[in-house]
Scaffold this motif. Structure first.
Motif, PDB file in Angstrom:
ATOM      1  N   VAL A 115     -19.505 -17.509  26.511  1.00 33.75           N
ATOM      2  CA  VAL A 115     -18.512 -16.668  27.157  1.00 33.75           C
ATOM      3  C   VAL A 115     -18.833 -15.207  26.860  1.00 33.75           C
ATOM      4  O   VAL A 115     -19.590 -14.888  25.961  1.00 33.75           O
ATOM      5  CB  VAL A 115     -17.090 -17.011  26.661  1.00 33.75           C
ATOM      6  N   LYS A 116     -18.227 -14.318  27.632  1.00 35.85           N
ATOM      7  CA  LYS A 116     -18.526 -12.896  27.520  1.00 35.85           C
ATOM      8  C   LYS A 116     -18.235 -12.380  26.121  1.00 35.85           C
ATOM      9  O   LYS A 116     -19.004 -11.614  25.559  1.00 35.85           O
ATOM     10  CB  LYS A 116     -17.708 -12.125  28.554  1.00 35.85           C
ATOM     11  N   HIS A 117     -17.116 -12.762  25.549  1.00 35.00           N
ATOM     12  CA  HIS A 117     -16.766 -12.353  24.193  1.00 35.00           C
ATOM     13  C   HIS A 117     -16.434 -13.585  23.373  1.00 35.00           C
ATOM     14  O   HIS A 117     -15.672 -14.439  23.815  1.00 35.00           O
ATOM     15  CB  HIS A 117     -15.536 -11.428  24.198  1.00 35.00           C
ATOM     16  N   SER A 118     -16.964 -13.676  22.178  1.00 34.60           N
ATOM     17  CA  SER A 118     -16.590 -14.789  21.304  1.00 34.60           C
ATOM     18  C   SER A 118     -15.103 -14.734  20.963  1.00 34.60           C
ATOM     19  O   SER A 118     -14.488 -15.748  20.642  1.00 34.60           O
ATOM     20  CB  SER A 118     -17.432 -14.745  20.019  1.00 34.60           C
ATOM     21  N   ASP A 119     -14.518 -13.543  21.072  1.00 37.22           N
ATOM     22  CA  ASP A 119     -13.091 -13.372  20.785  1.00 37.22           C
ATOM     23  C   ASP A 119     -12.204 -14.207  21.698  1.00 37.22           C
ATOM     24  O   ASP A 119     -11.036 -14.441  21.381  1.00 37.22           O
ATOM     25  CB  ASP A 119     -12.681 -11.901  20.958  1.00 37.22           C
ATOM     26  N   VAL A 120     -12.734 -14.661  22.831  1.00 36.31           N
ATOM     27  CA  VAL A 120     -11.888 -15.362  23.789  1.00 36.31           C
ATOM     28  C   VAL A 120     -11.315 -16.646  23.196  1.00 36.31           C
ATOM     29  O   VAL A 120     -10.229 -17.096  23.571  1.00 36.31           O
ATOM     30  CB  VAL A 120     -12.658 -15.651  25.090  1.00 36.31           C
ATOM     31  N   ARG A 121     -12.028 -17.241  22.233  1.00 33.45           N
ATOM     32  CA  ARG A 121     -11.501 -18.467  21.607  1.00 33.45           C
ATOM     33  C   ARG A 121     -10.224 -18.156  20.832  1.00 33.45           C
ATOM     34  O   ARG A 121      -9.295 -18.966  20.799  1.00 33.45           O
ATOM     35  CB  ARG A 121     -12.554 -19.092  20.677  1.00 33.45           C
ATOM     36  N   GLU A 122     -10.157 -16.990  20.210  1.00 32.02           N
ATOM     37  CA  GLU A 122      -8.938 -16.607  19.500  1.00 32.02           C
ATOM     38  C   GLU A 122      -7.789 -16.431  20.486  1.00 32.02           C
ATOM     39  O   GLU A 122      -6.652 -16.819  20.213  1.00 32.02           O
ATOM     40  CB  GLU A 122      -9.162 -15.318  18.711  1.00 32.02           C
ATOM     41  N   VAL A 123      -8.081 -15.832  21.633  1.00 28.00           N
ATOM     42  CA  VAL A 123      -7.050 -15.647  22.648  1.00 28.00           C
ATOM     43  C   VAL A 123      -6.594 -17.001  23.181  1.00 28.00           C
ATOM     44  O   VAL A 123      -5.395 -17.252  23.357  1.00 28.00           O
ATOM     45  CB  VAL A 123      -7.574 -14.763  23.792  1.00 28.00           C
ATOM     46  N   TYR A 124      -7.533 -17.879  23.429  1.00 29.74           N
ATOM     47  CA  TYR A 124      -7.213 -19.223  23.923  1.00 29.74           C
ATOM     48  C   TYR A 124      -6.345 -19.974  22.914  1.00 29.74           C
ATOM     49  O   TYR A 124      -5.397 -20.682  23.302  1.00 29.74           O
ATOM     50  CB  TYR A 124      -8.505 -19.981  24.204  1.00 29.74           C
ATOM     51  N   ASN A 125      -6.638 -19.806  21.642  1.00 32.47           N
ATOM     52  CA  ASN A 125      -5.825 -20.460  20.613  1.00 32.47           C
ATOM     53  C   ASN A 125      -4.385 -19.938  20.625  1.00 32.47           C
ATOM     54  O   ASN A 125      -3.441 -20.676  20.336  1.00 32.47           O
ATOM     55  CB  ASN A 125      -6.444 -20.231  19.233  1.00 32.47           C
ATOM     56  N   TYR A 126      -4.222 -18.661  20.952  1.00 28.40           N
ATOM     57  CA  TYR A 126      -2.870 -18.101  21.044  1.00 28.40           C
ATOM     58  C   TYR A 126      -2.097 -18.793  22.167  1.00 28.40           C
ATOM     59  O   TYR A 126      -0.915 -19.136  22.003  1.00 28.40           O
ATOM     60  CB  TYR A 126      -2.948 -16.594  21.304  1.00 28.40           C
ATOM     61  N   VAL A 127      -2.763 -19.007  23.291  1.00 32.14           N
ATOM     62  CA  VAL A 127      -2.133 -19.719  24.402  1.00 32.14           C
ATOM     63  C   VAL A 127      -1.725 -21.120  23.961  1.00 32.14           C
ATOM     64  O   VAL A 127      -0.607 -21.580  24.221  1.00 32.14           O
ATOM     65  CB  VAL A 127      -3.079 -19.785  25.616  1.00 32.14           C
ATOM     66  N   ARG A 128      -2.638 -21.803  23.293  1.00 34.19           N
ATOM     67  CA  ARG A 128      -2.356 -23.165  22.823  1.00 34.19           C
ATOM     68  C   ARG A 128      -1.191 -23.177  21.843  1.00 34.19           C
ATOM     69  O   ARG A 128      -0.328 -24.064  21.890  1.00 34.19           O
ATOM     70  CB  ARG A 128      -3.605 -23.758  22.162  1.00 34.19           C
ATOM     71  N   ALA A 129      -1.164 -22.199  20.942  1.00 26.48           N
ATOM     72  CA  ALA A 129      -0.075 -22.139  19.965  1.00 26.48           C
ATOM     73  C   ALA A 129       1.267 -21.896  20.652  1.00 26.48           C
ATOM     74  O   ALA A 129       2.287 -22.510  20.297  1.00 26.48           O
ATOM     75  CB  ALA A 129      -0.355 -21.042  18.933  1.00 26.48           C
ATOM     76  N   ARG A 167      -1.483 -13.297  29.510  1.00 24.55           N
ATOM     77  CA  ARG A 167      -1.471 -11.844  29.327  1.00 24.55           C
ATOM     78  C   ARG A 167      -1.026 -11.487  27.911  1.00 24.55           C
ATOM     79  O   ARG A 167      -1.607 -10.609  27.265  1.00 24.55           O
ATOM     80  CB  ARG A 167      -0.548 -11.210  30.365  1.00 24.55           C
ATOM     81  N   GLU A 168       0.008 -12.164  27.433  1.00 18.74           N
ATOM     82  CA  GLU A 168       0.483 -11.906  26.075  1.00 18.74           C
ATOM     83  C   GLU A 168      -0.587 -12.257  25.049  1.00 18.74           C
ATOM     84  O   GLU A 168      -0.791 -11.538  24.071  1.00 18.74           O
ATOM     85  CB  GLU A 168       1.744 -12.721  25.802  1.00 18.74           C
ATOM     86  N   ALA A 169      -1.271 -13.369  25.252  1.00 17.34           N
ATOM     87  CA  ALA A 169      -2.309 -13.788  24.310  1.00 17.34           C
ATOM     88  C   ALA A 169      -3.405 -12.733  24.203  1.00 17.34           C
ATOM     89  O   ALA A 169      -3.886 -12.420  23.104  1.00 17.34           O
ATOM     90  CB  ALA A 169      -2.900 -15.125  24.759  1.00 17.34           C
ATOM     91  N   VAL A 170      -3.806 -12.178  25.338  1.00 19.26           N
ATOM     92  CA  VAL A 170      -4.846 -11.148  25.345  1.00 19.26           C
ATOM     93  C   VAL A 170      -4.382  -9.908  24.588  1.00 19.26           C
ATOM     94  O   VAL A 170      -5.089  -9.374  23.723  1.00 19.26           O
ATOM     95  CB  VAL A 170      -5.239 -10.782  26.793  1.00 19.26           C
ATOM     96  N   LEU A 171      -3.165  -9.440  24.883  1.00 17.12           N
ATOM     97  CA  LEU A 171      -2.699  -8.177  24.306  1.00 17.12           C
ATOM     98  C   LEU A 171      -2.319  -8.318  22.843  1.00 17.12           C
ATOM     99  O   LEU A 171      -2.574  -7.415  22.036  1.00 17.12           O
ATOM    100  CB  LEU A 171      -1.517  -7.645  25.124  1.00 17.12           C
ATOM    101  N   SER A 172      -1.704  -9.435  22.475  1.00 17.71           N
ATOM    102  CA  SER A 172      -1.359  -9.638  21.067  1.00 17.71           C
ATOM    103  C   SER A 172      -2.616  -9.730  20.213  1.00 17.71           C
ATOM    104  O   SER A 172      -2.683  -9.182  19.107  1.00 17.71           O
ATOM    105  CB  SER A 172      -0.515 -10.908  20.901  1.00 17.71           C
ATOM    106  N   SER A 173      -3.632 -10.402  20.732  1.00 13.58           N
ATOM    107  CA  SER A 173      -4.893 -10.514  19.996  1.00 13.58           C
ATOM    108  C   SER A 173      -5.634  -9.183  19.963  1.00 13.58           C
ATOM    109  O   SER A 173      -6.315  -8.868  18.979  1.00 13.58           O
ATOM    110  CB  SER A 173      -5.780 -11.591  20.643  1.00 13.58           C
ATOM    111  N   ASP A 229     -10.616  -9.994  27.515  1.00 11.26           N
ATOM    112  CA  ASP A 229      -9.611  -9.612  28.492  1.00 11.26           C
ATOM    113  C   ASP A 229      -9.180 -10.842  29.288  1.00 11.26           C
ATOM    114  O   ASP A 229      -9.625 -11.972  29.041  1.00 11.26           O
ATOM    115  CB  ASP A 229     -10.118  -8.498  29.402  1.00 11.26           C
ATOM    116  N   LEU A 230      -8.292 -10.640  30.269  1.00 15.33           N
ATOM    117  CA  LEU A 230      -7.768 -11.766  31.040  1.00 15.33           C
ATOM    118  C   LEU A 230      -8.859 -12.483  31.822  1.00 15.33           C
ATOM    119  O   LEU A 230      -8.849 -13.719  31.943  1.00 15.33           O
ATOM    120  CB  LEU A 230      -6.689 -11.265  32.004  1.00 15.33           C
ATOM    121  N   MET A 231      -9.809 -11.737  32.358  1.00 12.13           N
ATOM    122  CA  MET A 231     -10.905 -12.360  33.091  1.00 12.13           C
ATOM    123  C   MET A 231     -11.684 -13.302  32.170  1.00 12.13           C
ATOM    124  O   MET A 231     -12.068 -14.408  32.565  1.00 12.13           O
ATOM    125  CB  MET A 231     -11.819 -11.278  33.659  1.00 12.13           C
ATOM    126  N   ASP A 232     -11.927 -12.862  30.944  1.00 13.21           N
ATOM    127  CA  ASP A 232     -12.620 -13.713  29.971  1.00 13.21           C
ATOM    128  C   ASP A 232     -11.835 -14.998  29.718  1.00 13.21           C
ATOM    129  O   ASP A 232     -12.395 -16.094  29.670  1.00 13.21           O
ATOM    130  CB  ASP A 232     -12.813 -12.976  28.647  1.00 13.21           C
TER     131      ASP A 232
END
Length: 395
Positions: free
Chosen positions: A108-122, A76-82, A90-93
């Motif tokens: 994927v629905k949005h290419s932005d999801v990779r940025e969100v995923y990277n936030y989770v990894r970080a 959730r934080e990764a989605v909102l911070s990004s 969004d979270l579903m993505d």
């Protein structure tokens, strides 16, 4: 940047850089910590924030399975911070993306999801790394490398700066903040030039490690502003700054697990967030920023407690349903995993629990029959199921 707006600041100084048509002004923050005038209003904000954070910490310490909250809250934080930085995922993505083994890089629905995923990894990397390495400039660079690797942050977005925003490296050129396409002199804020930036970063790291008389939550607010004012990367500064706050809450022992994230509060109050950060640099308006930051801690701590209790109640309700129907230990294990990853598939269960495809499908059909899962693809093969009640609580 208009230097006249920063003339009366006690938080730093304006520096003139270059000459002639190439000249511009930049802001160089003073080292932390400033002399603060803590009034009754700020004391009340601090008391409210401490009380709410203490309740969240207490909940975290009594949880039998903290992973029930850690992973979904990080997502959730990764989605909102990004999202503050302009991404649309969004979270579903995110959950759809991570449901794949390995995660897909296309389709994927949005290419932005990779940025969100990277936030989770970080974030996950940082939580593991602070067990052996103090929060430091080295760790900050490592976090940035995980955040920006393989995404558009590899190509700087900040005002179309020419050149690569190299993941894991502090900038070697000037950056600035303002409307897309604006020049240095048209910008809203210009961080310190590289030489001054390096000096400021050295002082910043010393402050992270030194003892201080200010309460920890006040220190966190000071640190967050200082990092944003230094702006040491060509891209990703906001996300790293917010990620750093979450890590320090755990590293300093204020929370047993990473359960508090401020991006939801900052995203709801985005204009105030940016204006108050700038107000410190322009006018030394520390109290206004501190009050806002502490309000965010109080609100998001209470929000996290409420969501955590709803997730725990949902888990207990579903477990009662399955135990009443004599569900197996394997079925209950898959159920618990839905709170970490609310999207499930046969291949996912098969690899995660080392069972056959036939057993995986039997589990999915059973959970769907009980109303816990719902099939979302409409396909005959490669079906995917969603625990919508979990997603609803998180969103």
């Amino acid at each position: 940047m208009n230097p006249e707006l920063f003339q009366n600041s006690t938080a730093g100084k304006v520096k003139q850089v270059g000459s002639g048509e190439a000249a511009y002004s930049a802001f160089v923050p003073h080292p932390l910590a400033p002399e603060l005038q803590i009034d009754l209003n700020l004391m009340q904000r601090l008391s409210d924030a401490d009380r709410a954070l203490g309740e969240l910490a207490g909940l975290g310490r009594t949880m039998a399975n903290p992973n029930l909250l850690i992973r979904p809250f990080i997502g959730r934080e990764a989605v909102l911070s990004s999202r503050i930085e302009g991404t649309q995922a969004d979270l579903m993505d995110l959950f759809t993306y991570t449901a794949e083994r390995p995660p897909k890089t296309e389709g994927v629905k949005h290419s932005d999801v990779r940025e969100v995923y990277n936030y989770v990894r970080a974030m996950e990397y940082g939580l593991k790394r602070v067990e052996t390495l103090p929060v430091s400039l080295r760790l900050i660079r490592e976090l940035h490398e995980h955040l920006m690797k393989g995404v558009r942050g590899g190509q700087a977005r900040l005002n179309d700066i020419v050149g690569q925003a190299t993941p894991g490296e502090f900038r070697r050129s000037q950056n600035w903040i303002g409307p897309p396409g604006c020049t240095l002199n048209e910008s809203r804020f210009v961080p310190p030039p590289v030489e001054d930036m390096n000096i400021a970063l050295d002082a910043f790291e010393k402050y992270l490690h030194e003892k201080n008389s200010y309460p920890p939550l006040v220190r966190l607010a000071l640190i967050h502003h200082q990092f944003e004012a230094i702006h040491p990367f060509l891209d990703g500064n906001g996300r790293i700054g917010r990620l750093l706050t979450s890590l320090l809450l755990v590293h300093w022992g204020l929370l047993p697990y990473p359960l508090l994230y401020l991006s939801a509060f900052f995203e709801r109050n985005r204009d105030a967030y940016y204006d108050l950060l700038l107000g410190v640099s322009q006018k030394g308006a520390w109290n206004e920023w501190l009050s806002f930051f502490l309000q965010g801690v109080a609100e998001q701590s209470s929000d996290a407690v409420e969501r955590a209790k709803r997730l725990q109640d949902l888990q207990l309700e579903w477990r009662r349903v399955l135990q009443h129907a004599r569900g197996s230990a394997l079925l209950l294990g898959v159920l618990d995993n839905l709170f970490v990853q609310p999207i499930a598939s046969a291949s996912q269960i098969q690899s995660g629990f080392r069972v056959t495809h036939q057993t995986s499908m039997k589990i999915l059909r059973r959970l769907a029959k009980e109303g816990i899962l719902k099939e979302t693809t409409g396909r005959e093969r490669n079906r995917r199921y969603l625990a919508k009640a979990v997603l609803d609580i998180l969103e």
